[in-house]
Design an enzyme around this catalytic site. Structure first.
Site, PDB file in Angstrom:
ATOM      1  CB  SER A 136       1.043  -5.603   2.891  1.00 29.91           C
ATOM      2  OG  SER A 136      -0.320  -4.644   3.378  1.00 29.91           O
ATOM      3  CD  GLN A 137      -2.279  -1.799  -2.561  1.00 35.86           C
ATOM      4  OE1 GLN A 137      -3.064  -0.722  -2.361  1.00 35.86           O
ATOM      5  NE2 GLN A 137      -0.552  -1.854  -3.512  1.00 35.86           N
TER       6      GLN A 137
ATOM      7  CE1 TYR B 151      -4.151   1.512   0.418  1.00 39.32           C
ATOM      8  CE2 TYR B 151      -3.039   3.541   2.099  1.00 39.32           C
ATOM      9  CZ  TYR B 151      -4.399   2.967   1.326  1.00 39.32           C
ATOM     10  OH  TYR B 151      -5.255   3.783   1.429  1.00 39.32           O
TER      11      TYR B 151
ATOM     12  CG  HIS C  38       1.721  -5.766   8.330  1.00 40.45           C
ATOM     13  ND1 HIS C  38       1.283  -6.675   7.456  1.00 40.45           N
ATOM     14  CD2 HIS C  38       1.596  -5.021   6.878  1.00 40.45           C
ATOM     15  CE1 HIS C  38       0.040  -6.556   6.711  1.00 40.45           C
ATOM     16  NE2 HIS C  38       0.869  -5.249   6.181  1.00 40.45           N
TER      17      HIS C  38
ATOM     18  CG  ASP D  14      -0.004  -7.848  10.377  1.00 39.85           C
ATOM     19  OD1 ASP D  14      -0.330  -6.966  10.470  1.00 39.85           O
ATOM     20  OD2 ASP D  14       0.218  -8.602   8.946  1.00 39.85           O
TER      21      ASP D  14
END
Length: 320
Positions: free
Chosen positions: A181-182, A91, A296, A267
């Site tokens: 992640s994203q 992100y 994360h 996370d």
């Protein structure tokens, strides 16, 4: 280990009900059909960058509704046909730097690493979003699933497969998708919305089980949605309706390819239960690397599993 989310034995069986709207499947059928009708208008040019035994290029193609998507494309030595790994980034970030592709290129894979629309890379976002939004991208178009930001972002990433499968040096039957992640969220979405990936490797994936995420997440970007709802509490119902179309928990059952995931049990951005909510819906062959003391982040120790899975499913070498 401090218990942040559910205990691991409960995470492994965590199975919240789907939040799909009645027209969920029709929505994605319509979206994919529109995307397929759009010409790619692909372009590729060599890049002057001092890589040895690797050939770097910059690629552009047309994405969803007028976006121009940018990517790096790095080939190993030789003529191919090569297996390929298409990568998506986290992100607010951008495609991986060229040197970061070398670990895969050295193993004989072509690598395509894609900029997400309108974030900090080279891809554009010409989207028209009714109404305002708070910081970031999570609430762009959030009052209408037809306009929501991730509709375009998901399809731009599917169209990376449209582009790479046109290349004569690529073996279209041996394409993997991966990201953190994203990037992990986009990996799950592409594997669900397209049948061409032979392997998916989402790490600590985002955009899973939004309702639980807003209950549990302690840091952005999910909190962008909370900020929006603090300003507009009367929009609560429509916000959840829109997000349901883009929740990987609702998409995951469509994934047919082998899937290697990861989760950090500390996370606080993508809480473990949100990741397991999507992972537990996958019926294809799957495995998840569980890292009790990680927050994360991509986990260096997870690389061994990624290499084994890629070599097995994309190179046809080795056993798991």
């Amino acid at each position: 280990m401090a218990l942040y989310d559910l205990p691991l034995d409960q995470l492994r069986v965590y199975d919240p009900p789907l939040t799909r709207e009645p027209d969920f499947e029709a929505f994605w059928d319509e979206t994919r059909a529109e995307s397929r009708r759009t010409p790619l208008n692909g372009a590729i040019r060599p890049v002057d960058y001092p890589l040895l035994r690797a050939r770097p290029y910059e690629v552009h193609y047309d994405g969803w509704r007028g976006a121009r998507i940018c990517a790096w494309y790095v080939l190993p030595e030789g003529d191919g046909p090569f297996p390929a790994l298409v990568q998506y980034h986290g992100y607010s970030g951008a495609r991986h730097d060229l040197h970061e592709c070398l670990s895969w290129v050295a193993q004989g894979y072509a690598v395509m690493t894609v900029d997400t629309r309108g974030q900090s890379g080279g891809s554009t976002d010409p989207g028209h979003y009714s109404g305002g939004h708070v910081k970031g991208w999570m609430t762009l178009g959030i009052m209408d699933p037809q306009e929501y930001y991730y509709r375009g972002a998901f399809m731009d990433c599917v169209r990376a497969l449209d582009w790479i499968t046109t290349r004569p040096e690529i073996d279209a039957a041996r394409i993997g998708v991966a990201g953190v992640s994203q990037g992990g969220a986009l990996t799950l979405a592409v594997a669900a919305l397209d049948d061409r990936p032979a392997l998916a490797m989402p790490e600590v994936p985002y955009l899973c089980h939004y309702r639980r995420a807003l209950d549990m997440a302690l840091r952005d970007p999910y909190l962008e949605i909370a900020e929006y709802l603090r300003r507009y509490p009367e929009r609560y119902g429509q916000v959840w309706r829109t997000l349901s179309y883009f929740d990987n928990m609702n998409l995951a059952a469509w994934i047919a390819c082998p899937t290697l995931a990861s989760v950090g049990l500390q996370d606080d951005i993508c809480p473990p239960s949100t990741i397991f909510a999507a992972y537990n819906k996958i019926t294809a062959r799957k495995e998840i690397g569980v890292y009790p003391f990680h927050n994360h982040a991509a986990v260096p120790a997870h690389w061994e599993a990624k290499l084994r899975w890629a070599h097995h499913y994309l190179l046809g070498q080795g056993t798991l």
